[in-house]
Motif scaffolding. Structure first.
Motif, PDB file in Angstrom:
ATOM      1  N   MET A  45       0.837  -1.180   0.000  1.00  0.00           N
ATOM      2  CA  MET A  45       0.000   0.000   0.000  1.00  0.00           C
ATOM      3  C   MET A  45       0.888   1.252   0.000  1.00  0.00           C
ATOM      4  N   PRO A  46       0.343   2.431  -0.323  1.00  0.00           N
ATOM      5  CA  PRO A  46       1.172   3.627  -0.424  1.00  0.00           C
ATOM      6  C   PRO A  46       2.005   3.933   0.818  1.00  0.00           C
ATOM      7  N   ASN A 108      -4.951   4.280   0.488  1.00  0.00           N
ATOM      8  CA  ASN A 108      -4.105   4.162   1.673  1.00  0.00           C
ATOM      9  C   ASN A 108      -4.876   3.635   2.879  1.00  0.00           C
ATOM     10  N   GLU A 109      -5.971   2.937   2.615  1.00  0.00           N
ATOM     11  CA  GLU A 109      -6.783   2.359   3.687  1.00  0.00           C
ATOM     12  C   GLU A 109      -6.588   0.842   3.705  1.00  0.00           C
ATOM     13  N   TRP A 110      -6.489   0.306   4.912  1.00  0.00           N
ATOM     14  CA  TRP A 110      -6.307  -1.138   5.098  1.00  0.00           C
ATOM     15  C   TRP A 110      -7.229  -1.589   6.224  1.00  0.00           C
ATOM     16  N   ASN A 129      -0.668   0.971   9.462  1.00  0.00           N
ATOM     17  CA  ASN A 129      -1.615   0.521  10.480  1.00  0.00           C
ATOM     18  C   ASN A 129      -2.995   0.271   9.869  1.00  0.00           C
ATOM     19  N   PRO A 130      -3.618  -0.854  10.231  1.00  0.00           N
ATOM     20  CA  PRO A 130      -4.945  -1.154   9.697  1.00  0.00           C
ATOM     21  C   PRO A 130      -6.055  -0.511  10.522  1.00  0.00           C
ATOM     22  N   ILE A 131      -7.236  -0.510   9.947  1.00  0.00           N
ATOM     23  CA  ILE A 131      -8.453  -0.175  10.678  1.00  0.00           C
ATOM     24  C   ILE A 131      -9.120  -1.505  11.024  1.00  0.00           C
ATOM     25  N   VAL A 147     -16.489   2.608  -3.918  1.00  0.00           N
ATOM     26  CA  VAL A 147     -15.092   2.217  -4.096  1.00  0.00           C
ATOM     27  C   VAL A 147     -14.994   0.707  -3.902  1.00  0.00           C
ATOM     28  N   GLY A 148     -13.799   0.170  -4.115  1.00  0.00           N
ATOM     29  CA  GLY A 148     -13.579  -1.268  -3.968  1.00  0.00           C
ATOM     30  C   GLY A 148     -12.165  -1.557  -3.535  1.00  0.00           C
ATOM     31  N   ALA A 149     -11.697  -2.772  -3.755  1.00  0.00           N
ATOM     32  CA  ALA A 149     -10.389  -3.202  -3.254  1.00  0.00           C
ATOM     33  C   ALA A 149      -9.328  -3.154  -4.348  1.00  0.00           C
ATOM     34  N   HIS A 150      -8.256  -2.425  -4.077  1.00  0.00           N
ATOM     35  CA  HIS A 150      -7.088  -2.488  -4.952  1.00  0.00           C
ATOM     36  C   HIS A 150      -6.349  -3.811  -4.740  1.00  0.00           C
TER      37      HIS A 150
END
Length: 267
Positions: A45-46, A108-110, A129-131, A147-150
């Motif tokens: 991820m970024p 940049n979301e996990w 860090n994840p959510i 939106v969806g999953a990269h």
């Protein structure tokens, strides 16, 4: 030969440890970065790539994240291809039957449903860090946001991964890239993107694939290494990767990329 662009994978390739680029690699990149574009190409991820860019002094360059599904220049999205929520729901239902948790990535979301040894390792190694949120809530939120999953990381047991992989291939393999990272991890990405497709998008009018030298170690690097001007595998690369590469350098833990740069690319 002098190359206009250097593209490198991170984990198992440029990184000499699990999380950091070495001082030697920083020194060698610094010697060529004024005349050579340095583009990092990773499944990360970024946020897991930004600190490496900063260490190398190349924060002005684009980064190719999620194996090509997301390409960024600073905070500008150059291209973004994600797996839609309708498909994510299908995967979620299949995973319920096979003891697999979904790690879901968008920009940049996990998101992960709970912590685990695997999650803690990724936090440590990627400095991200994840959510923590149940998967149903994440999918509901993404559906509302359109939106969806990269990238999807399925965290399994060995047995559940063995059982789940053929089911995923049969039901979704036509539309998704699916591969085992190891015995307990299955990575899923959009079918239409790759590291090579993202690199092609970044080429300027006076640049071509023959102007690129690239480094890698894993299956998702093969297409990139086969099609650029010079493909270099690290010694720890999979046999299939070494077989198609133009050169083989030292292992990543012995600074293989930096050693190749020092011997072949520094004036």
């Amino acid at each position: 030969m002098k190359y206009k662009i250097l593209c490198s994978d991170l984990d198992g390739t440029l990184l000499s440890s699990k999380s950091d680029v070495s001082k030697f690699a920083i020194e060698q990149i610094n010697k060529i970065k004024d005349d050579t574009k340095i583009i990092l190409v990773s499944a990360r991820m970024p946020s897991g790539m930004r600190y490496i860019q900063e260490d190398l002094g190349i924060a002005d360059q684009p980064i190719i994240c999620y194996n090509g599904a997301l390409v960024l220049l600073n905070n500008t999205v150059l291209t973004s291809v994600f797996i839609p929520v309708t498909t994510l729901k299908d995967i979620y239902e299949l995973c319920k039957e096979h003891q697999a948790d979904l790690g879901l990535y968008y920009n940049n979301e996990w998101y992960v449903p709970k912590t685990s040894i695997r999650v803690e390792k990724e936090i440590k190694y990627t400095k991200s860090n994840p959510i923590f949120q149940d998967t149903h809530s994440t999918l509901t939120d993404w559906d509302q946001r359109n939106v969806g999953a990269h990238k999807i990381m399925l965290m399994c047991t060995k047995n559940s991964a063995d059982d789940l992989m053929p089911v995923l291939k049969e039901k979704l393999g036509e539309h998704l890239n699916l591969y085992r990272s190891n015995d307990t991890l299955i990575e899923i990405a959009p079918k239409t993107v790759s590291k090579l497709s993202a690199i092609n998008l970044l080429l300027e009018a006076n640049e071509s694939l023959t102007d690129i030298i690239a480094f890698g170690d894993n299956y998702n690097d093969i297409e990139m290494l086969e099609n650029v001007g010079c493909g270099v595998a690290v010694a720890n690369a999979r046999a299939e990767v070494k077989a198609i590469s133009d050169y083989i350098t030292l292992e990543n833990t012995a600074d293989g990329v930096a050693n190749y740069i020092a011997k072949n690319l520094v004036n």
